[in-house]
Design an enzyme around this catalytic site. Structure first.
Site, short mmCIF file in Angstrom:
data_model
loop_
_atom_site.label_atom_id
_atom_site.label_comp_id
_atom_site.label_asym_id
_atom_site.label_seq_id
_atom_site.Cartn_x
_atom_site.Cartn_y
_atom_site.Cartn_z
N HIS A 47 -8.19 39.42 9.17
CA HIS A 47 -9.34 38.87 9.89
C HIS A 47 -10.56 39.67 9.49
O HIS A 47 -10.55 40.90 9.55
CB HIS A 47 -9.09 38.92 11.40
CG HIS A 47 -7.96 38.03 11.80
ND1 HIS A 47 -6.67 38.48 11.91
CD2 HIS A 47 -7.92 36.70 12.04
CE1 HIS A 47 -5.88 37.47 12.23
NE2 HIS A 47 -6.61 36.37 12.30
N CYS B 15 -4.09 37.06 15.44
CA CYS B 15 -5.53 37.22 15.67
C CYS B 15 -5.90 37.92 16.98
O CYS B 15 -6.79 38.79 16.94
CB CYS B 15 -6.28 35.90 15.55
SG CYS B 15 -5.31 34.44 15.34
N GLN C 149 3.16 36.83 7.89
CA GLN C 149 1.94 36.38 7.23
C GLN C 149 1.25 37.57 6.59
O GLN C 149 1.22 38.65 7.16
CB GLN C 149 0.97 35.80 8.27
CG GLN C 149 1.48 34.56 8.95
CD GLN C 149 0.47 34.04 9.96
OE1 GLN C 149 0.03 34.78 10.83
NE2 GLN C 149 0.10 32.78 9.84
N HIS D 206 -10.38 33.95 9.35
CA HIS D 206 -8.93 34.19 9.22
C HIS D 206 -8.63 33.88 7.77
O HIS D 206 -9.08 32.86 7.27
CB HIS D 206 -8.08 33.20 10.01
CG HIS D 206 -8.40 33.05 11.45
ND1 HIS D 206 -7.55 33.49 12.43
CD2 HIS D 206 -9.44 32.48 12.09
CE1 HIS D 206 -8.06 33.18 13.62
NE2 HIS D 206 -9.20 32.57 13.43
N ASP E 179 -1.72 38.55 6.66
CA ASP E 179 -2.82 38.09 7.49
C ASP E 179 -4.01 39.04 7.39
O ASP E 179 -3.84 40.23 7.20
CB ASP E 179 -2.34 38.06 8.95
CG ASP E 179 -3.06 37.02 9.76
OD1 ASP E 179 -3.94 36.34 9.22
OD2 ASP E 179 -2.73 36.89 10.96
N LYS F 254 -12.29 25.02 6.70
CA LYS F 254 -11.43 25.93 5.94
C LYS F 254 -11.33 25.53 4.48
O LYS F 254 -11.59 24.38 4.13
CB LYS F 254 -10.02 25.97 6.55
CG LYS F 254 -9.34 24.60 6.55
CD LYS F 254 -7.88 24.71 6.99
CE LYS F 254 -7.23 23.33 7.00
NZ LYS F 254 -5.78 23.38 7.21
N ARG G 107 7.33 31.09 15.48
CA ARG G 107 6.90 29.77 15.96
C ARG G 107 8.13 28.90 16.12
O ARG G 107 8.99 28.85 15.23
CB ARG G 107 5.93 29.12 14.96
CG ARG G 107 4.67 29.94 14.81
CD ARG G 107 3.65 29.26 13.95
NE ARG G 107 2.55 30.18 13.72
CZ ARG G 107 1.56 29.96 12.86
NH1 ARG G 107 1.54 28.83 12.15
NH2 ARG G 107 0.60 30.84 12.71
#
Length: 623
Positions: free
Chosen positions: A346, A295, A342, A476, A344, A430, A324
């Site tokens: 945004h 992000c 991911q 996200h 991902d 979420k 991670r």
RNA sequence: GCUGGCGUAGCUCAGUGGUAGAGCAGGGGUUUUGUAAACCUCAGGUCGCCCGUUCAAAUCGGGCCGCCAGCUCCA
């Protein structure tokens, strides 16, 4: 064993009957399993009187009971406990319910020397509690239970594992014995078969056998090496993912793997996420950190210039690889790793655009997941815990408006969902969508998260129609989750038999003898011209052997070529998992497969339970 | 990270204190094959790693690493 005298009435059966009348099938199973857990606890207390009782509920697939005991339970102990349970069941002891005052209950469990039960009792505020007894066994329990132990004939103990008392890692670890129980023997056998089937589908086993990936100790725990076959599956998925995003107004971006620690400080990751991050790299003037999320980079791209409301929504998408530092005990094949990619994205939009954006995301996830063969989903809307507002960022109005947009979008899409209080992230509410696979197991898939934190923290704004700067609304979201977890799930969903469009090798040409290699190469060239992933097996082996090998590798189509085929420009087509075969003109076969790949056909899903050829062959051989 | 179990060839697994084995996979050869495993042969191992006990350790003890099941956590 300590015997406690209390007045008793048999009520368990009544409860059971009431539930049955209501037709609540699951509750029946729950009562059965909960009762089985008490029978197990009785057996354990009789065999090992020093064991202290924790709790013993029914769970989705069975039941467990937690015990505190110095010596570990061994598999042999489990067998002994099962045997003792059988004798308790044979004795057909009634489950007796008593209602006693809390104070009496404290006396009873003091006398029984059950410290954990006392701890629970001390926290109960009711004046009266219920106690269930069968034979020598007494338990603090809400019930209900079966009428008697004789009704729980069909059960099996499965395994022992550690479990923290009350699920808190600061507490002592108890020993949890898992078991399951069913009304009928056939149900239990079916369940055990299911477990076996799940084991056969294990993506770690199939991943090795099919040459998809490996995780090597000297590379690092939770770091995946994608082998050629796995990389091909991933490439096909990634191409599909990119195409679908570009079609829907997303823009692709790429961002680095590391960034200066100051960025992570400003984004709040160092405050909220540090224990999940790899330690910093010292480079002299400034430390760098490996990214755990994408992000901040996407925000930096957004903030590269002043944005007008006319540009919104802006949707950045990236297959972003993040790292991670997961605790070693949680690592699990592709499903839980330390380095992962991911899918991902945004989305930056105005508050007015939020509803439509959410609907667009839901449409995208549904379309993509159905293409991969997932039909069933479970949806949860996670909101903050109203009792702990302080643990969540943002004001009441923001949370209410956000929840309203999310729930309105779900309702507009006619999606039923569970509202989960307290399950939101600290920065916003979420939507989580779980995929249900071919074995009925749930897999965490798409998640759509609103973020109240980063836009204000990193000052992410746009210029509104009135010329004023307003804070942007940031979403996200991920559709597949991560490539690792998603592909691990797909392997198990399909039991390794990918539909043709995803299969790393779609067609294998099997030569009958050396003489046919030239013709095989001609056929291969034709397939390659149409970008069908094909290869030749020209080994000096029997055709049966080559068929077996291709089946083992779960290749969708096998083309046998010999004299007949070479003469007629045909191939003998064998489909995976079927003895069906037929001659086909090469062009006809290619047209058929091309069409199947183009529409991303799912083919026949691996039947469940699948035909086990090895066993059949063995059986046949006995004759 | 915690509790318990496990760790022998690429894979699946035998081997309970006395010179490390099998099947499959791999290499070489023979066979030239018609739809789920042809035949012969060769090679392959610091028995996870380290320390200890012993005349002698894959085997016994301790520590570490890894894997598995679960707990906690999570995409």
């Amino acid at each position: 064993m300590c015997n406690v005298n209390i007045s008793q009435e048999s009520e368990g059966y009544l409860n059971f009957m009431e539930q049955q009348v209501k037709g609540e099938k699951d509750i029946d199973l729950e009562i059965l399993r909960h009762s089985a857990s008490h029978i197990m606890a009785q057996a354990v207390k009789e065999l090992y009187p020093e064991a202290k009782l924790g709790i013993g509920p029914a769970i989705a697939d069975g039941f467990y009971y937690d015990f505190a005991r110095e010596a570990p339970f061994t598999p042999e102990d489990l067998a002994k406990i099962e045997e003792k349970m059988r004798s308790i069941i044979k004795a057909d002891l009634p489950f007796l319910k008593s209602v006693v005052s809390r104070k009496d209950a404290l006396d009873i469990f003091t006398e029984l020397e059950e410290p954990y039960k006392l701890e629970l009792l001390r926290e109960i505020e009711d004046k009266e509690v219920t106690i269930y007894q069968q034979g020598s066994f007494t338990d603090l329990c809400r019930g209900p239970h079966l009428k008697s132990t004789g009704e729980a004939r069909v059960f099996k103990l499965l395994n022992v594992a550690g479990a923290y008392w009350r699920g808190d890692e600061r507490n002592v670890m108890l020993q949890r014995i898992y078991g399951t129980a069913f009304p009928e023997k056939e149900d239990l056998e079916k369940h055990l078969k299911n477990l076996e089937e799940a084991k056969k589908r294990d993506h770690r086993k199939l991943g090795r056998e099919l040459g998809l990936f490996s995780i090597e100790e000297d590379v690092g725990l939770g770091l995946v090496l994608w082998h050629p076959r796995g990389a091909m599956v991933r490439k096909v998925i990634e191409d599909f993912w990119r195409d679908e995003h570009l079609k829907r107004g997303y823009e692709l971006v790429y961002t680095p793997h590391i960034a200066r620690s100051d960025l992570w400080r400003r984004s709040g990751h160092l405050d909220y996420f540090q224990e999940m991050m790899y330690p910093p790299m010292k480079t002299g003037a400034e430390d760098y950190l490996l990214k755990p999320m994408n992000c901040p980079f996407h925000i930096k791209i957004y903030k590269h210039k002043v944005r007008s409301y006319r540009e919104l929504p802006i949707r950045y998408a990236e297959l972003g690889t993040v790292y991670r530092y997961e605790r070693s005990g949680v690592l699990h094949g592709l499903l839980r790793v330390r380095g992962f990619t991911q899918d991902d994205s945004h989305v930056f939009c105005t508050p007015e655009q939020l509803g439509d954006e959410i609907i667009g995301i839901i449409d995208l996830t549904q379309y993509m997941l159905k293409t991969f063969g997932y039909e069933e989903f479970e949806t949860a809307l996670s909101v903050r815990d109203p009792a702990r507002k302080g643990d969540f960022l943002g004001d009441d109005e923001g949370w209410e408006r956000a929840e309203a947009s999310l729930s309105a979008a779900l309702e507009k899409k006619n999606i039923s969902y569970a509202r989960m209080e307290g399950e939101a992230t600290f920065y916003g509410p979420k939507i989580d969508i779980k995929l249900i696979d071919a074995l009925g197991r749930g897999w965490q898939g798409p998640t759509i998260q609103l973020d109240f934190n980063l836009p204000s923290r990193l000052d992410v704004t746009y210029t509104a129609g009135d010329g004023k700067r307003r804070e942007v609304v940031m979403i996200h979201r991920t559709v597949l989750g991560t490539m690792e977890r998603f592909i691990g799930g797909l392997v198990e969903h399909y039991a390794g038999s990918f539909p043709t469009w995803l299969a790393p090798v779609q067609v294998r040409i099997l030569t009958l003898s050396e003489k046919h290699e030239d013709y095989a190469r001609e056929v291969l060239a034709q397939l390659e011209k149409k970008e069908i992933r094909a290869e030749i097996d020209s080994a000096s082996e029997t055709i049966s052997y080559k068929v077996a090998r291709a089946e083992r590798e779960k290749i969708p189509y096998m083309l046998v070529v010999g004299d007949k085929e070479a003469k007629g420009s045909t191939v003998s087509v064998r489909e995976r998992r079927s003895s069906h075969q037929g001659a086909s003109k090469v062009e006809e076969f290619i047209a058929r497969v091309e069409e199947e790949i183009k529409r991303k056909g799912l083919g026949e899903r691996a039947p469940f339970p699948p035909v086990n050829r090895e066993e059949e062959v063995k059986k046949g051989g006995d004759r």
